[in-house]
Design an enzyme around this catalytic site. Structure first.
Site, PDB file in Angstrom:
ATOM      1  CG  ASP A   1      55.862   8.558  64.441  1.00  0.00           C
ATOM      2  OD1 ASP A   1      55.714   9.259  65.459  1.00  0.00           O
ATOM      3  OD2 ASP A   1      56.978   8.185  64.032  1.00  0.00           O
ATOM      4  CG  HIS A   2      57.304  12.535  63.359  1.00  0.00           C
ATOM      5  ND1 HIS A   2      57.568  11.409  64.076  1.00  0.00           N
ATOM      6  CD2 HIS A   2      58.141  13.480  63.850  1.00  0.00           C
ATOM      7  CE1 HIS A   2      58.551  11.650  64.939  1.00  0.00           C
ATOM      8  NE2 HIS A   2      58.911  12.902  64.828  1.00  0.00           N
TER       9      HIS A   2
ATOM     10  CD  GLU B   1      45.368  13.533  74.950  1.00  0.00           C
ATOM     11  OE1 GLU B   1      44.766  13.745  73.891  1.00  0.00           O
ATOM     12  OE2 GLU B   1      44.923  13.917  76.059  1.00  0.00           O
TER      13      GLU B   1
ATOM     14  CB  CYS C   1      42.365  20.709  74.019  1.00  0.00           C
ATOM     15  SG  CYS C   1      43.064  19.972  75.490  1.00  0.00           S
TER      16      CYS C   1
ATOM     17  CG  HIS D   1      49.339  14.927  73.361  1.00  0.00           C
ATOM     18  ND1 HIS D   1      49.541  15.546  74.567  1.00  0.00           N
ATOM     19  CD2 HIS D   1      48.127  15.357  72.921  1.00  0.00           C
ATOM     20  CE1 HIS D   1      48.496  16.307  74.844  1.00  0.00           C
ATOM     21  NE2 HIS D   1      47.620  16.223  73.864  1.00  0.00           N
TER      22      HIS D   1
ATOM     23  CG  HIS E   1      45.179  16.278  68.943  1.00  0.00           C
ATOM     24  ND1 HIS E   1      44.110  15.616  69.502  1.00  0.00           N
ATOM     25  CD2 HIS E   1      45.902  16.776  69.986  1.00  0.00           C
ATOM     26  CE1 HIS E   1      44.196  15.678  70.821  1.00  0.00           C
ATOM     27  NE2 HIS E   1      45.247  16.372  71.144  1.00  0.00           N
TER      28      HIS E   1
ATOM     29  CG  HIS F   1      47.733  20.625  71.860  1.00  0.00           C
ATOM     30  ND1 HIS F   1      46.445  20.846  71.411  1.00  0.00           N
ATOM     31  CD2 HIS F   1      47.665  19.499  72.620  1.00  0.00           C
ATOM     32  CE1 HIS F   1      45.648  19.907  71.884  1.00  0.00           C
ATOM     33  NE2 HIS F   1      46.351  19.072  72.613  1.00  0.00           N
TER      34      HIS F   1
END
Lengths: 143, 143, 143, 143, 143, 143
Positions: free
Chosen positions: D81-82, D128, D35, D43, D16, D41
């Site tokens: 996810d992914h 996070e 950010c 998480h 994100h 980037h």
């Protein structure tokens, strides 16, 4: 109000002892056991600070967590990290350095400053060891 | 020999400071920074002791981990837990209380006693903080 | 030589995708599955850097871990944290951004600089998720 | 009612960036710092879903945690996810992809479906990083 | 060869007891203590499987970790998870169900199959509790 | 009252199965899946006991955590550790051994005894696996 809670973790490593100066050595030993060792012991403390508010419509943030981190470090952990809780900390002077009392002192420092930043302090959680931790909600029964 | 390695984790909470008495206060501060705080600081140390041997055909054990735990507690952590590493520990007298040196001292205590129990000490791992740890294999390059 | 091993943990949060440009979209999907998502995914990476040496007789240190931390941050994680591993990192240009290859690249940056500081780089451990991690010992079979 | 709370943990790894399209690049950089990196980037997010109810007299369950896991995976983490939280997720379209807002969106998806299964959604906790997490109780002040 | 090591974590929850049938009840109790409880006890076991190889030039992978995960699940943890290690597991029949012996049995299953996939099994680490774990390198002294 | 909350962590390793004796084998399998394995499975359970009160002015303690630990061990975990929850535990007789029901049973044992020690039991948290846990506040909706 659509309230959300955010938490920032910070750490500090400090020495302390549990010692009531009004008591004899023997009574200190009886009540506090190994924690009364005259030459101190220490811990890696982990501090969790929880604040609440409504996410800002433009940023999606309750408050900027980097701002919160900077506040906790300058006002709290800079005074506790690599220090002796009984000897070195102005805001713990004349306070028994139990984890309970350290948590209360941290709340009293942070609550007004977080309010000035537009959020509300909700909880201080202070972890002393993997087996023991303290939570403080400003003195209220939160639930 | 069908060698297997087993590890026991133990913990101790201690105070220390990094302080070289042969140096000036200023040099101690320059080299050790916050770790040289005169009034001490402290940590929750986590100790991992790894031993090897061949599992016994009747027990399936390299050695009894309860026996290993008892040994570590009586010979090592009982002398470190809720103590000051610079002041209170006979086997650290005249030793800089760095994590490296504490790990070496623990090895020197345990290696012969584990050998008497029929196993071989392979590694001491000593975790000081979530960011820093030390491993010692008796002075050898293990790999 | 009485060799001791010390490890410093650092973290970085990054985006990446597994994508082989010489292949068709379909083959990338078949080989890399969800990791080939065109719009990227990401991880909280945890990096462990292990160096060895003999503790200095005056400091008790293999090397100053603050110095090691500063080196890792300036040379490695400053270039990876809050970045896209495929697009933003000069030392990963033209490299498949697998965890294996990132670990090798980090080794190649740090090994000569740690040697200049008087210690020896022994191991790079790079944790991608709680289920997957990579270790690199400079290409050798360490054990 | 003898209310018990049960929690299921699930994970997802996503990219994100924090980016307010109504703002200039410079303002995004000032407010969101690293950010706001244009190339994203990411998480390893950890999601904790807490529901309450009275244990069933025959099963001893508030609800079947495998059923809860299946629901969270199909309705929430399969979409996250992914993935890229800014680009790939239908239920985050036109939402600032802050952790606060992702937690609220997850609540809004799960609350009615958990009620249909006979339990009550009480809390979404979304972690996070090891230093930052968000909790959402449906907009209420829970304590 | 530029060798890299990758590790996959898997989990299984199982019951067992430490019980030597050739011994009397009293001797079992003396040697194994609480672990000999006739009605069993159990653990959340965590298994780490480490393999090595050279990263493929096209994929950057030593081997596909999803492939490794599938192998471990089908050949190992499917037979251990939610099972009784003494009663339910074909490959532990007539084996003392110590953690050491379970680790050896897992090695013996996985080593040839990982070799067929083009990598080399290097290590089985089996964590029984937060205080106890076993490592096996095929019977060798790895370091 | 300036209420503070303190928590003590204890652990126990136990076997159990989810099995409703009023049901057929087939229905047990359908509802409880792998958890109904006839020969049991097991877990490393982690128990968190939270109590509240006002810190004593002389000790700084809500209550002595060593005293709390001793109470939990003698009254609760001594009866659960290295036991079979379905067969060996007097206070779980005729109770479905779900995590929910174990948490309720622990509350019922500890609440009156903690009150006698001058504090108030607030919460039982029982962690079964890294993915599943239960919280019980005496049957109330705490928030």
């Amino acid at each position: 109000m659509n309230r959300v809670f955010i938490t920032r973790r910070e750490t500090f490593n400090a020495a302390h002892k549990l010692w009531q100066p009004a008591w004899s050595d023997q009574k200190n030993q009886e009540v506090f056991g190994a924690c009364s060792n005259k030459n101190w012991h220490g811990h890696n403390f982990t501090l969790f600070v929880t604040v609440s508010g409504e996410p800002n419509s433009e940023t999606g943030f309750v408050m900027n967590l980097q701002r919160l981190s900077t506040l906790i470090r300058s006002e709290v952990t800079a005074h506790l990290d690599h220090k002796n809780l009984n000897l070195d900390v102005p805001f713990l002077r004349d306070v028994m350095a139990s984890t309970e009392n350290v948590a209360i002192a941290i709340w009293n420092i942070l609550a007004p400053q977080i309010r000035e930043l537009g959020a509300e302090l909700e909880k201080i959680k202070l972890v002393e060891t993997e087996n023991n931790f303290v939570e403080y909600y400003g003195g209220n029964k939160p639930f």
